[in-house]
Structure formats: structure tokens, C-alpha cells
Design an enzyme around this catalytic site. Structure first.
Site, mmCIF file in Angstrom:
data_model
loop_
_atom_site.group_PDB
_atom_site.id
_atom_site.type_symbol
_atom_site.label_atom_id
_atom_site.label_comp_id
_atom_site.label_asym_id
_atom_site.label_seq_id
_atom_site.Cartn_x
_atom_site.Cartn_y
_atom_site.Cartn_z
ATOM 1 C CD GLU A 32 -2.975 12.586 -6.286
ATOM 2 O OE1 GLU A 32 -3.217 11.658 -7.086
ATOM 3 O OE2 GLU A 32 -2.016 13.345 -6.415
ATOM 4 C CG HIS A 33 -7.272 9.719 -3.214
ATOM 5 N ND1 HIS A 33 -7.342 8.355 -3.067
ATOM 6 C CD2 HIS A 33 -6.096 10.096 -2.665
ATOM 7 C CE1 HIS A 33 -6.256 7.922 -2.426
ATOM 8 N NE2 HIS A 33 -5.465 8.961 -2.189
ATOM 9 C CB SER A 67 18.244 -5.740 -12.693
ATOM 10 O OG SER A 67 19.584 -5.514 -12.501
ATOM 11 N N GLY A 120 5.444 6.611 -4.624
ATOM 12 C CA GLY A 120 4.193 7.242 -5.056
ATOM 13 C C GLY A 120 4.239 7.706 -6.500
ATOM 14 C CG LEU A 121 7.428 9.048 -8.206
ATOM 15 C CD1 LEU A 121 8.912 9.189 -8.497
ATOM 16 C CD2 LEU A 121 6.711 10.359 -8.495
ATOM 17 C CB SER A 122 2.411 5.009 -10.582
ATOM 18 O OG SER A 122 1.414 4.031 -10.696
ATOM 19 C CD GLU A 156 -2.196 -1.333 -8.928
ATOM 20 O OE1 GLU A 156 -1.535 -1.170 -9.967
ATOM 21 O OE2 GLU A 156 -2.000 -0.701 -7.882
ATOM 22 C CG ASP A 168 -1.483 5.491 -10.822
ATOM 23 O OD1 ASP A 168 -1.808 6.694 -10.837
ATOM 24 O OD2 ASP A 168 -1.339 4.848 -9.771
ATOM 25 C CE1 TYR A 218 -6.088 4.867 -4.404
ATOM 26 C CE2 TYR A 218 -7.370 2.886 -4.810
ATOM 27 C CZ TYR A 218 -6.884 4.106 -5.234
ATOM 28 O OH TYR A 218 -7.226 4.583 -6.479
#
Ligand code: GLA
Length: 380
Positions: A32-33, A67, A120-122, A156, A168, A218
Site C-alpha cells: 500500500e502506498h 444511473s 476504497g475499491l477504486s 486522474e 488501480d 494523498y
């Protein structure tokens, strides 16, 4: 059901036939990171994600219906610029095609998701992946999955301004059923490790505290790592965290603020842990993966400081629960999910008790999701 609803909505709004894609969210086993610090990372695409029904149309107008938000945006394909809200991600992707000299095709789309936003699941990479896949498909640009992932990352960075790593978008595009995508974030090479956990399974617990990376925390972590690396480079001549040792880090300690030293310590340790986790996965040593997950969590909480009391509570609960080998906050932090490595026979009891205890402690309804490593963005 979701897909049928989207198809119905497409034909009610636009009429005619549509094609369908699925663009997945991701988990990350460990690492992570460190995707922006030249580490290896171990994500997988999952079976939750964005479904999009789409069809090309004459003219230069793009219409996209989200939607979930009951929201329709109309975009002039020849006049792309940043805007607020979810469409900013879509617009930034379109702009990246333009920057690469690719003519943006006009299309209509209805999309919807079973991926909770801010979990956090992108969901952002899933949105970028959905738009870039469709534009690539309709324009015949022929970009590879890896090129689309890099395009998504550039998108992004641009309009939303989140200086994310490559994890991701790579997981979203290159995911493979029942496999972890091991990414060497220095060379951007990938390979696949079978996700075989024997008597254990992965369970996601969503804290229901929304995480948003646009808050600046971040990017700040990234800057702090760069600051530390600049000192390390001056001392050692090394230009990457990849080969930095603890001894070298100690040598620059006096030059770093305590905060920057902690961030760098976490990075050096997490790079090591991710190697160990990959080895353990290949060797079928599942308990070792669990130990590393807990270590990562407390590193993220104490040294990298991207946890929250809610996430620490969930991990503490998991630590005390018999049958849980490991748990940690997953993704960027500041909310989102914990990933838990749980004995299959204990998973139901763990989930029920974790959700009940969490509700009692914080008054918040958490949610649990199963994890199935899936293929990357694809036509279905
Ligand atoms: C976010 C970013 C990724 C990665 C993770 C933390 O999900 O988009 O690039 O840095 O945080 O591991």
C-alpha cells in the site's frame, strides 16, 4: 439485475441496440502506498464494478447517464474541459485521447455500479477504465490494456488532480480471474500469482466512512516521500526507494523531519513486506500473509497516518477474533474498507459480529463484501 436495469434504461432513453462492458474495482493484498515509490504491489480486479451499456452515434455529442446518481451529462466531443462531479473523471479520460491525437467518437452510454463509491475499491479507476475502454473500442485506436491503464492514470492526475500511482488502473485493465496482478511499479512489468488461500478467504468490510483522495492528504504523502528521497539521493546516490536499506535511512534521519522519517520508514518496510507476501503466496504460507497484513495496517496507521479510529477498530476486532489471520485498511486510507483474511468456516460469524460491534461502537452500519479475483475491463 443491475445489468438488465441498465439495458432497459438504455433502450428507454436512446432506443436501439447496445454493447456492454464491465469495468471492475480492485482489492490489494499487500503493497500500500508504494506504487508511487517504486515498490511491487499485489492487487486484483474484483467482481464488483461498473457496467456500461453503450452505442456509437452520428454527430459530435456524447451523452452519458450515471444511473446511480440519476444524472445525465452531455458532452461536446470537440470541446472538452474540466467540470465538477463524477463527469470530471470521464472528461479527463476523453481529454487524454485528444492529447494523444485520437479523434474522440460520439457515443451514448448508460452506466451503473455495484461498487460502493468512496469505499476504497477504486471506483475512480473503474470509471476511467469504462470510458477509456469504450473510446478505444469505438475509435479503433487500438491502445493496449497497459496503454489504457496509463492513460487512465494520466487522466486522474490531470483534471481531478490526484497524483495516484499505477496500481488501480493496472488492476482494472489487467486483472485475471483467480489471480493477483503483481506489478513492478518501477518497470511497469506485471505477472500473475494464483490467489489460492486454501481454507481461508478474503472478506471486505466497508467502514461506511467515505474515503476521498481529492482532499490533498494523498498528494501530501507523496510529497513527503519525495522529500525524504531527495535526502537519501544526496547521501547515497540512489534515486529510488527500491534499494534503500534501513541503515541508509538511519544515516539521513537527522536531516529529515520526524514525520518524513516515519513516512520513509513505512515505505522501506512495506516494500520488504510485499516481497515476503508474494513469496508466502507462492509457497502457500497463508498465516505469513496474515501477519504481514497486520504489520501493514499498523504501519499505515502509526507511520503513514492514513487510518481512522473506525478502521483501527475493525482491525483490532479482527486481531482478537479466532480464525482471522490478518486484516488491514486497504487502498488510500481515510475511510473505505478493511481487507480480512479469515478461515472459511469462521467468515459468516466474523462478519456478523464485526458489523454488530462496529455499529455499537460508532453507530455506523458497516457492510461486508465477498472478494472474487476477476478479469479486467472487458466486453461482456
Ligand atoms: C490509491 C491510489 C493508488 C495507490 C493506493 C494506495 O488507491 O490510486 O495509486 O497509491 O491509493 O496504495
Amino acid at each position: 439485475m443491475l445489468l438488465q436495469k441498465l439495458k432497459n434504461q438504455f433502450s428507454a432513453e436512446f432506443g436501439g441496440e447496445c454493447s456492454v462492458i464491465f469495468s471492475p474495482g480492485r482489492i490489494n493484498l499487500l503493497g500500500e502506498h508504494i506504487d508511487y515509490n517504486d515498490g511491487y504491489v499485489l492487487p486484483a480486479a474484483i467482481s464488483l464494478g461498473i457496467y456500461a451499456c453503450f452505442a456509437p452515434v452520428e454527430g459530435r455529442t456524447i451523452e452519458i447517464i450515471a444511473s446511480d446518481f440519476n444524472n445525465k451529462v452531455t458532452i461536446d466531443a470537440d470541446n472538452i474541459g474540466p467540470e465538477k462531479g463524477w463527469q470530471n473523471y470521464a472528461l479527463s479520460v476523453l481529454n487524454q485521447f485528444k492529447k494523444r491525437g485520437i479523434q474522440i467518437p460520439a457515443f451514448r452510454m448508460v452506466m451503473g455500479s455495484d461498487l460502493p463509491i468512496g469505499s476504497g475499491l477504486s471506483s475512480s479507476a473503474a470509471l476511467e477504465g469504462a470510458i477509456s475502454f469504450v473510446v478505444n473500442h469505438l475509435s479503433g485506436a487500438g491502445l493496449s490494456a497497459k496503454e489504457l491503464a496509463l492513460l487512465g492514470q494520466a487522466a486522474e492526475h490531470d483534471y481531478p488532480g490526484v497524483k495516484c500511482g499505477i496500481m488501480d488502473q493496472f488492476a482494472n485493465m489487467l486483472g485475471k480471474e483467480n489471480h493477483i496482478v503483481r506489478i513492478d511499479c518501477m518497470t511497469q512489468e506485471t505477472d500473475y500469482l494464483p490467489l489460492e488461500l486454501n481454507d481461508y478467504e478474503l472478506v471486505l468490510v466497508y467502514s461506511n466512512v467515505q474515503h476521498a483522495l481529492t482532499g490533498g492528504e494523498y498528494n501530501q504523502r507523496r510529497e513527503q516521500c519525495n522529500e525524504g528521497l531527495a535526502h537519501l539521493k544526496a547521501k547515497t546516490g540512489k534515486t529510488s526507494f527500491r534499494n534503500i536499506t534501513h541503515e541508509e535511512l538511519d544515516e539521513v534521519k537527522a536531516d529529515l523531519t520526524p514525520v518524513v522519517f516515519d513516512r520513509c520508514t513505512y515505505v522501506v518496510e512495506e516494500i520488504e513486506r510485499t516481497h515476503l507476501a508474494a513469496d508466502a503466496l507462492l509457497a502457500g504460507d497463508i498465516p505469513e500473509i496474515g501477519i504481514l497484513m497486520f504489520q501493514t495496517h499498523w504501519g499505515l496507521s502509526n507511520l503513514y497516518q492514513v487510518s481512522l479510529p473506525e478502521l483501527d477498530w475493525l482491525v483490532n476486532f479482527a486481531e482478537d477474533f479466532e480464525g482471522v489471520l490478518g486484516a488491514r485498511l486497504m487502498g488510500g486510507g481515510f475511510g473505505g474498507c478493511t481487507l480480512n483474511l479469515v478461515a472459511k468456516e469462521k467468515a459468516a460469524a466474523f462478519t456478523t459480529e464485526a458489523l454488530e460491534g462496529y455499529k455499537a461502537a460508532f453507530g455506523i452500519e458497516a457492510k461486508a463484501y465477498p472478494v472474487l479475483a476477476s478479469d479486467g475491463t472487458r466486453l461482456i
